[in-house]
Design an enzyme around this catalytic site. Structure first.
Site, PDB file in Angstrom:
ATOM      1  N   SER A   1      17.667  16.481 -19.937  1.00 12.80           N
ATOM      2  CA  SER A   1      15.962  17.121 -20.298  1.00 12.80           C
ATOM      3  C   SER A   1      16.603  18.317 -20.414  1.00 12.80           C
ATOM      4  CB  SER A   1      15.948  17.373 -18.711  1.00 12.80           C
ATOM      5  OG  SER A   1      15.265  18.438 -18.318  1.00 12.80           O
TER       6      SER A   1
ATOM      7  N   HIS B   1       0.632  -0.814  -0.269  1.00 12.38           N
ATOM      8  CA  HIS B   1      -0.270   0.286  -0.416  1.00 12.38           C
ATOM      9  C   HIS B   1       0.853   0.996  -0.144  1.00 12.38           C
ATOM     10  CE1 HIS B   1      -3.182  -2.886   0.865  1.00 12.38           C
ATOM     11  NE2 HIS B   1      -2.109  -2.933   2.041  1.00 12.38           N
TER      12      HIS B   1
END
Length: 461
Positions: A300, A174
């Site tokens: 990038s 979770h």
């Protein structure tokens, strides 16, 4: 016909990603389909010649000449068939029908001594040829291109599992800190899943089935011409001679349940890899995995420091597209209005695109795995920062010792709050347990609480 380069490609499959999809060209391109159709027509002609009922006789030399038409089939042959279909030639009018153009091409391939024009495509409907041709291509595309690519990923996972079997790592269920594992064991999980997925694909690819039953699946034309021939046995023998299973009864079309099963198996493998891509992405984000850098690569356009997990992201996108296509194909090609409608024909032309997206995704996952390097220090620091994960071990040992409130005591100490090992030591020192058990509890650490994860990872072959 046009000869467009990658910069004019309508799809990135033949443009930007052409170097990844190139291995599929011999199996899923238009030229490959034309070659497979020629093969079916010629082998069918030879099978007719083997029937005692027909007056057709083809000797060994002529058989060799005929088979050369597809064995030596090249781009010029493919271009000729397309010209017959779209423009016509001095000998043939434009057919506007791809299988009829193949029939005319085969006529021209007949040896001069062989009078057999009327026997080419005898009693057949186009779908008799097409369904066999598609399967003659899809099967090898899976066996020769996609499955080997999956085995390469499987090999990379096996190496990561074996090499990192003892590298402890915080698990997350979770998204929250949970019982520790090892990085190697987590890679072994994906390897085992991929093994099972590959088995499913190979089984489905080995079960591809063909039909040869005429315009409505009744062998009507064949039976009208030669009612004494057992055409059902003939069809079965012919289809099986192509290393395909035989399907009967049918309508005009092959019901395509075999292809649907194959596409579903591919989707299963892709689902495993999508799960892997996303987990790897998270591990990179958490710095559990570093990435080997390429000095010439730009991460990038504005942030020079970036080393992005682009291979896993690219794989995720392509495998998601592949699964969307495979799901659509599997549902669509198994349906037909009554005995035949043509909508499935154009849809089947997109099988190659679905396989191509698979191919790109597989190679990108493989490339991503080749770049990653487990960051053991980051993993160790994260384990040290979450000592509460030994709470499971503590309450289980206390249960063994007869403490019925073990779970509640550990829950009170750890749930929803930061806990240190010292907090656990204080708990241990105040427990009514034997000194042996107290020592056992004091020896617990997050990094050491990995069960038999190392053994699980070490079982990979």
């Amino acid at each position: 016909m046009t000869d467009r380069g990658p910069l004019s490609a309508v799809s990135p499959l033949d443009g930007r990603y052409a170097r990844y999809t190139e291995p599929l060209v011999p199996y899923v391109s238009e030229g490959a389909l034309l070659r497979a159709r020629v093969r079916v027509e010629i082998e069918y002609l030879l099978a007719l010649a083997d029937l005692d009922a027909t007056p057709l006789a083809i000797d060994g030399d002529d058989r060799t000449t005929l088979r050369a038409a597809y064995e030596e089939f090249d781009k010029d042959d493919a271009a000729r068939i397309k010209r017959i279909e779209t423009e016509g030639t001095e000998k043939y009018p434009a057919t506007n029908h791809d299988v009829k153009a193949v029939e005319y091409f085969v006529r021209d391939a007949l040896p001069a001594s062989l009078d057999a024009d009327q026997w080419i495509h005898f009693g057949l409907t186009s779908e008799d040829v097409n369904n066999l041709a598609h399967r003659l291509l899809v099967g090898p595309a899976i066996d020769e291109v996609l499955v080997p690519a999956l085995h390469d990923i499987r090999g990379a996972l096996a190496d990561l599992a074996s090499e990192n079997r003892d590298v402890p790592m915080l698990a997350r269920t979770h998204g929250q800190p949970a019982t520790p594992t090892t990085f190697g064991k987590e890679m072994a999980v994906f390897m085992g899943r991929l093994d099972r997925a590959i088995d499913r694909i190979e089984t489905a690819a080995g079960g591809l089935a063909g039909k040869l039953a005429g315009a409505s699946g009744t062998y009507a034309a064949h039976h009208a011409a030669y009612p004494e021939v057992d055409w059902r046995s003939f069809a079965r023998e012919f289809v099986e001679s192509l290393d395909l299973e035989f399907v009967e009864p049918v309508t005009q079309i092959n019901p395509c349940d075999d292809l649907a099963a194959l596409f579903d198996a591919l989707r299963g493998a892709n689902a495993v890899l999508l799960d892997l891509d996303r987990d790897a992405w998270h591990y990179v984000s958490q710095r559990y995995l570093g990435q080997r850098t390429d000095a010439d690569e730009t991460g990038s356009s504005t942030m020079p420091h970036k080393v992005n997990p682009i291979d896993f992201e690219n794989s995720e996108g392509n495998l998601s597209k592949a699964n969307s296509d495979l799901d659509f194909l599997g549902e669509y090609i198994t349906t037909s209005r009554l005995q035949r409608d043509l909508s499935d024909s154009t849809v089947k032309r997109n099988i190659g695109a679905a396989l191509a997206h698979c191919c790109i995704g597989y190679r990108k996952t493989e490339a991503g795995l080749a770049k990653v390097v487990p960051n053991e220090q980051v993993m160790a620091d994260d384990l040290d920062a979450n000592p509460e994960v030994i709470g499971e071990a503590v309450q289980t040992i206390l249960r063994r010792e007869g403490h019925t409130d073990a779970y509640e005591r550990v829950k009170e100490l750890t749930r929803g709050r930061r806990t240190s090992l010292e907090d656990f030591y204080d708990l241990f020192d105040n427990l009514d347990v034997s000194e042996t058990t107290r020592e056992e509890l004091h020896e617990l650490t997050p990094a050491g609480y990995t069960g038999v994860a190392s053994d699980l990872a070490g079982d990979v072959e």
